[in-house]
Design a protein around this motif. Structure first.
Motif, PDB file in Angstrom:
ATOM      1  N   ASP A   1       0.830  -1.204   0.000  1.00 43.56           N
ATOM      2  CA  ASP A   1       0.000   0.000   0.000  1.00 43.56           C
ATOM      3  C   ASP A   1       0.858   1.244   0.000  1.00 43.56           C
ATOM      4  N   VAL A   2       0.239   2.323  -0.463  1.00 40.80           N
ATOM      5  CA  VAL A   2       0.797   3.667  -0.379  1.00 40.80           C
ATOM      6  C   VAL A   2      -0.321   4.568   0.099  1.00 40.80           C
ATOM      7  N   LEU A   3      -0.148   5.163   1.276  1.00 45.55           N
ATOM      8  CA  LEU A   3      -1.052   6.235   1.690  1.00 45.55           C
ATOM      9  C   LEU A   3      -0.527   7.480   1.004  1.00 45.55           C
ATOM     10  N   CYS A   4      -1.364   8.130   0.253  1.00 45.11           N
ATOM     11  CA  CYS A   4      -0.932   9.272  -0.531  1.00 45.11           C
ATOM     12  C   CYS A   4      -1.995  10.350  -0.480  1.00 45.11           C
ATOM     13  N   GLY A   5      -1.580  11.554  -0.201  1.00 43.11           N
ATOM     14  CA  GLY A   5      -2.510  12.670  -0.176  1.00 43.11           C
ATOM     15  C   GLY A   5      -1.816  13.951  -0.587  1.00 43.11           C
ATOM     16  N   HIS A   6      -2.585  15.020  -0.620  1.00 45.18           N
ATOM     17  CA  HIS A   6      -2.002  16.319  -0.951  1.00 45.18           C
ATOM     18  C   HIS A   6      -2.781  17.428  -0.274  1.00 45.18           C
ATOM     19  N   ASP A   7      -2.165  18.588  -0.226  1.00 46.02           N
ATOM     20  CA  ASP A   7      -2.779  19.762   0.397  1.00 46.02           C
ATOM     21  C   ASP A   7      -3.174  20.803  -0.644  1.00 46.02           C
ATOM     22  N   GLY A   8      -3.170  20.416  -1.924  1.00 43.01           N
ATOM     23  CA  GLY A   8      -3.463  21.351  -3.001  1.00 43.01           C
ATOM     24  C   GLY A   8      -2.209  21.935  -3.623  1.00 43.01           C
ATOM     25  N   ARG A   9      -1.089  21.761  -2.959  1.00 43.24           N
ATOM     26  CA  ARG A   9       0.182  22.306  -3.430  1.00 43.24           C
ATOM     27  C   ARG A   9       1.218  21.208  -3.671  1.00 43.24           C
ATOM     28  N   GLN A  10       1.353  20.300  -2.714  1.00 39.60           N
ATOM     29  CA  GLN A  10       2.302  19.201  -2.881  1.00 39.60           C
ATOM     30  C   GLN A  10       1.710  17.921  -2.336  1.00 39.60           C
ATOM     31  N   GLY A  11       2.156  16.804  -2.910  1.00 38.82           N
ATOM     32  CA  GLY A  11       1.711  15.504  -2.463  1.00 38.82           C
ATOM     33  C   GLY A  11       2.653  14.949  -1.417  1.00 38.82           C
ATOM     34  N   SER A  12       2.151  14.019  -0.642  1.00 38.58           N
ATOM     35  CA  SER A  12       2.958  13.331   0.365  1.00 38.58           C
ATOM     36  C   SER A  12       2.647  11.846   0.327  1.00 38.58           C
TER      37      SER A  12
ATOM     38  N   ASP B   1       0.447   9.264 -10.785  1.00 39.63           N
ATOM     39  CA  ASP B   1      -0.515   9.606 -11.835  1.00 39.63           C
ATOM     40  C   ASP B   1      -1.775  10.222 -11.234  1.00 39.63           C
ATOM     41  N   ALA B   2      -2.235   9.662 -10.115  1.00 38.92           N
ATOM     42  CA  ALA B   2      -3.429  10.215  -9.451  1.00 38.92           C
ATOM     43  C   ALA B   2      -3.171  11.660  -9.001  1.00 38.92           C
ATOM     44  N   LEU B   3      -1.981  11.926  -8.486  1.00 40.88           N
ATOM     45  CA  LEU B   3      -1.647  13.294  -8.074  1.00 40.88           C
ATOM     46  C   LEU B   3      -1.564  14.237  -9.273  1.00 40.88           C
ATOM     47  N   ARG B   4      -0.958  13.760 -10.366  1.00 40.26           N
ATOM     48  CA  ARG B   4      -0.884  14.590 -11.580  1.00 40.26           C
ATOM     49  C   ARG B   4      -2.282  14.993 -12.050  1.00 40.26           C
ATOM     50  N   LYS B   5      -3.213  14.048 -12.022  1.00 39.66           N
ATOM     51  CA  LYS B   5      -4.592  14.327 -12.443  1.00 39.66           C
ATOM     52  C   LYS B   5      -5.253  15.386 -11.565  1.00 39.66           C
ATOM     53  N   GLU B   6      -4.772  15.530 -10.338  1.00 39.78           N
ATOM     54  CA  GLU B   6      -5.314  16.527  -9.428  1.00 39.78           C
ATOM     55  C   GLU B   6      -4.498  17.821  -9.443  1.00 39.78           C
ATOM     56  N   GLY B   7      -3.563  17.931 -10.394  1.00 38.14           N
ATOM     57  CA  GLY B   7      -2.790  19.160 -10.568  1.00 38.14           C
ATOM     58  C   GLY B   7      -1.619  19.322  -9.620  1.00 38.14           C
ATOM     59  N   ILE B   8      -1.182  18.245  -9.022  1.00 36.21           N
ATOM     60  CA  ILE B   8      -0.056  18.297  -8.085  1.00 36.21           C
ATOM     61  C   ILE B   8       1.226  17.984  -8.853  1.00 36.21           C
ATOM     62  N   ASN B   9       2.259  18.789  -8.606  1.00 39.68           N
ATOM     63  CA  ASN B   9       3.495  18.678  -9.380  1.00 39.68           C
ATOM     64  C   ASN B   9       4.712  18.213  -8.592  1.00 39.68           C
ATOM     65  N   ARG B  10       4.553  17.984  -7.284  1.00 39.25           N
ATOM     66  CA  ARG B  10       5.703  17.607  -6.464  1.00 39.25           C
ATOM     67  C   ARG B  10       5.231  16.708  -5.326  1.00 39.25           C
ATOM     68  N   ILE B  11       6.073  15.733  -4.959  1.00 38.72           N
ATOM     69  CA  ILE B  11       5.763  14.798  -3.880  1.00 38.72           C
ATOM     70  C   ILE B  11       6.935  14.753  -2.916  1.00 38.72           C
ATOM     71  N   THR B  12       6.608  14.662  -1.634  1.00 40.91           N
ATOM     72  CA  THR B  12       7.643  14.466  -0.626  1.00 40.91           C
ATOM     73  C   THR B  12       7.315  13.218   0.194  1.00 40.91           C
ATOM     74  N   LEU B  13       8.322  12.699   0.841  1.00 35.00           N
ATOM     75  CA  LEU B  13       8.127  11.588   1.762  1.00 35.00           C
ATOM     76  C   LEU B  13       9.247  11.591   2.776  1.00 35.00           C
ATOM     77  N   ILE B  14       9.014  10.873   3.849  1.00 38.35           N
ATOM     78  CA  ILE B  14      10.031  10.699   4.883  1.00 38.35           C
ATOM     79  C   ILE B  14      10.413   9.229   4.897  1.00 38.35           C
ATOM     80  N   ALA B  15      11.700   8.955   4.851  1.00 41.75           N
ATOM     81  CA  ALA B  15      12.214   7.597   5.016  1.00 41.75           C
ATOM     82  C   ALA B  15      13.203   7.649   6.178  1.00 41.75           C
ATOM     83  N   PHE B  16      12.941   6.869   7.209  1.00 36.51           N
ATOM     84  CA  PHE B  16      13.845   6.849   8.351  1.00 36.51           C
ATOM     85  C   PHE B  16      15.224   6.386   7.911  1.00 36.51           C
ATOM     86  N   ARG B  17      16.239   6.975   8.485  1.00 40.75           N
ATOM     87  CA  ARG B  17      17.609   6.608   8.124  1.00 40.75           C
ATOM     88  C   ARG B  17      17.880   5.128   8.334  1.00 40.75           C
TER      89      ARG B  17
END
Length: 154
Positions: free
Chosen positions: A65-76, A101-117
């Motif tokens: 799974d991938v939990l994925c969302g956005h705030d209207g500006r960037q995806g996470s 692809d789902a984020l692109r369809k919603e007009g989001i152009n950037r994604i961030t994530l956190i990966a523990f070291r």
């Protein structure tokens, strides 16, 4: 010659919660939050982001799974995982592409994530699929609800 996938990628729904939560509990090094990752917390997240979170299904069972969302500006991306026995089969990459692809369809152009070291496999995955490591930022957080407990899956 293209290899036929033996898994399906589709949007996550709240009906998937029990299987997804069991998967999270099997992933070593995973961090779960008692409130945010509860059924109610995930339902709230999916209502806000109904088309961007995804699951991978193989033989009728959720294996990623991938939990994925956005705030209207960037995806996470949150909680990106693949069952240990199903890794290195293209499932992670397929889920990431689907969510992107789902984020692109919603007009989001950037994604961030956190990966523990300490998440060696996860960090290798992100580098392998061409994501950029940022060493120029510091990450901060503030806890708004002291009842929220964090569980690390060892």
């Amino acid at each position: 010659m293209k290899i036929k996938q033996d898994f399906q990628i589709r949007p996550m729904t709240i009906e998937d919660y029990d299987q997804v939560y069991r998967l999270w509990k099997e992933i070593k090094g995973f961090r779960l939050r008692s409130i945010d990752d509860s059924r109610e917390g995930i339902e709230r997240f999916l209502k806000r982001n109904p088309l961007t979170s995804v699951v991978a299904v193989k033989d009728g069972k959720i294996v990623g799974d991938v939990l994925c969302g956005h705030d209207g500006r960037q995806g996470s991306f949150y909680h990106v995982c693949v069952h240990e026995g199903c890794r290195k089969q293209g499932i992670g990459s397929a889920m990431v592409e689907y969510a992107m692809d789902a984020l692109r369809k919603e007009g989001i152009n950037r994604i961030t994530l956190i990966a523990f070291r300490t998440n060696k496999g996860g960090n290798e995955f992100w580098k392998e699929i061409g994501w950029n490591f940022r060493s120029d930022v510091n990450y901060y957080e503030a806890l708004l609800n002291n009842d929220s407990q964090i569980e690390f899956i060892a």
